[in-house]
Design a protein around this motif. Structure first.
Motif, PDB file in Angstrom:
ATOM      1  N   UNK A 164       0.795  -1.272   0.028  1.00 30.06           N
ATOM      2  CA  UNK A 164      -0.041  -0.186   0.012  1.00 30.06           C
ATOM      3  C   UNK A 164       0.811   1.237  -0.035  1.00 30.06           C
ATOM      4  N   UNK A 165       1.848   1.095   0.471  1.00 31.75           N
ATOM      5  CA  UNK A 165       2.883   2.284   0.583  1.00 31.75           C
ATOM      6  C   UNK A 165       3.574   2.704  -0.774  1.00 31.75           C
ATOM      7  N   UNK A 166       3.708   1.457  -1.536  1.00 33.77           N
ATOM      8  CA  UNK A 166       4.040   1.791  -2.960  1.00 33.77           C
ATOM      9  C   UNK A 166       2.859   2.526  -3.796  1.00 33.77           C
ATOM     10  N   UNK A 167       1.686   2.191  -3.609  1.00 35.18           N
ATOM     11  CA  UNK A 167       0.549   3.072  -4.146  1.00 35.18           C
ATOM     12  C   UNK A 167       0.779   4.278  -3.643  1.00 35.18           C
ATOM     13  N   UNK A 168       0.925   4.654  -2.326  1.00 32.90           N
ATOM     14  CA  UNK A 168       0.807   5.990  -1.934  1.00 32.90           C
ATOM     15  C   UNK A 168       2.132   6.902  -2.441  1.00 32.90           C
TER      16      UNK A 168
END
Length: 284
Positions: free
Chosen positions: A121-125
């Motif tokens: 999810x941090x990659x998305x952010x």
């Protein structure tokens, strides 16, 4: 690595980079213990956890590997589904970049050489923060510096997305089909509804021409990732290229989701490859 080719010793400190939602936002700062081993290149690190778990200490293995190689690494805490809704996390992440840039002299880094790394999810952010660094929806978190956050850009030289959940609605429906109720519940905590998930898609933003900027990107996909469907990642690669961006895609066969949160030969290899990418693109 120090001048003799050996890994540098790493020192850490906890910084307060901003304040939002009634509490301080913390960053763990990792850097080589000796000033001679520091490159002046900075990386803002964003943990995963399905927008609802983990913290700034979760990616410590990769943070220390990069710090040993000379990078100054700032691993962030930020608001997420435990205390907010999208886009609160991106607002805090862009504030983290602004803080590092505003305090560059005190932190001994070059304000023109800052990159972003995020996983899951941090990659998305970080992808959203990288392509839309200064839009109104991604602003609003005050920074702990003697400048107005709105006067400092959050633009970065490059972005690294490790097994990113780049299209939240795609992954939400995948999790429903797969019976991954813990992932379904996490999506529902951070997003209001399916329309909100669709709005947060990196692929959608790229197709719609909403990217302010397309920094060089590195995307990593493990071969046995049960959390991030490969089709979603390949869609991201295509849309980034179609939008005119330069993206380097790396496939790690046989490895699971989030493998780099633990020390292993594969994590060491990933650290080297990420470091090499950063070394090329973190230029003034």
């Amino acid at each position: 690595m120090n001048r003799h080719g050996a890994p540098s010793l790493v020192e850490t400190e906890t910084l307060t980079y901003g304040r939002a939602g009634g509490f301080d936002l913390l960053a763990e700062h990792h850097r080589a213990a000796q000033g001679d081993d520091r490159s002046g290149k900075a990386v803002v690190m964003v943990h995963g956890g399905a927008w609802t778990s983990s913290d700034r200490r979760t990616p410590e293995v990769l943070c220390r590997d990069l710090a040993s190689a000379g990078f100054s690494v700032f691993s962030l805490d930020f608001r997420d589904g435990r205390n907010g809704k999208h886009p609160c996390a991106v607002q805090d992440i862009t504030a983290g970049v602004r803080y590092v840039r505003a305090r560059a002299a005190a932190l001994e880094i070059d304000p023109a050489r800052i990159g972003l790394i995020g996983s899951s999810s941090g990659g998305h952010l970080v992808l959203l923060a990288a392509i839309q660094p200064d839009i109104g929806a991604h602003r609003g978190t005050p920074i702990n510096a003697d400048v107005d956050a709105e006067s400092v850009t959050a633009r970065v030289c490059c972005v690294v997305a490790l097994w990113p959940v780049s299209d939240p609605l795609f992954r939400y429906r995948y999790a429903q089909r797969a019976g991954r109720e813990e992932l379904v519940a996490a999506h529902r905590r951070y997003y209001r509804d399916e329309a909100h998930m669709r709005e947060a898609s990196v692929q959608r933003a790229l197709r719609a021409g909403e990217a302010q900027y397309l920094p060089p990107a590195l995307v990593v996909q493990p071969g046995e990732d049960a959390n991030v469907p490969r089709q979603m990642t390949l869609d991201l690669v295509r849309e980034y290229h179609d939008a005119g961006g330069a993206l380097d895609y790396r496939f790690y066969p046989g490895l699971p989701h989030a493998f780099a949160y633990h020390a292993s030969p594969e994590t060491t290899r990933l650290g080297r490859e990420v470091g090499a990418f950063l070394a090329v693109h973190l230029h003034s």
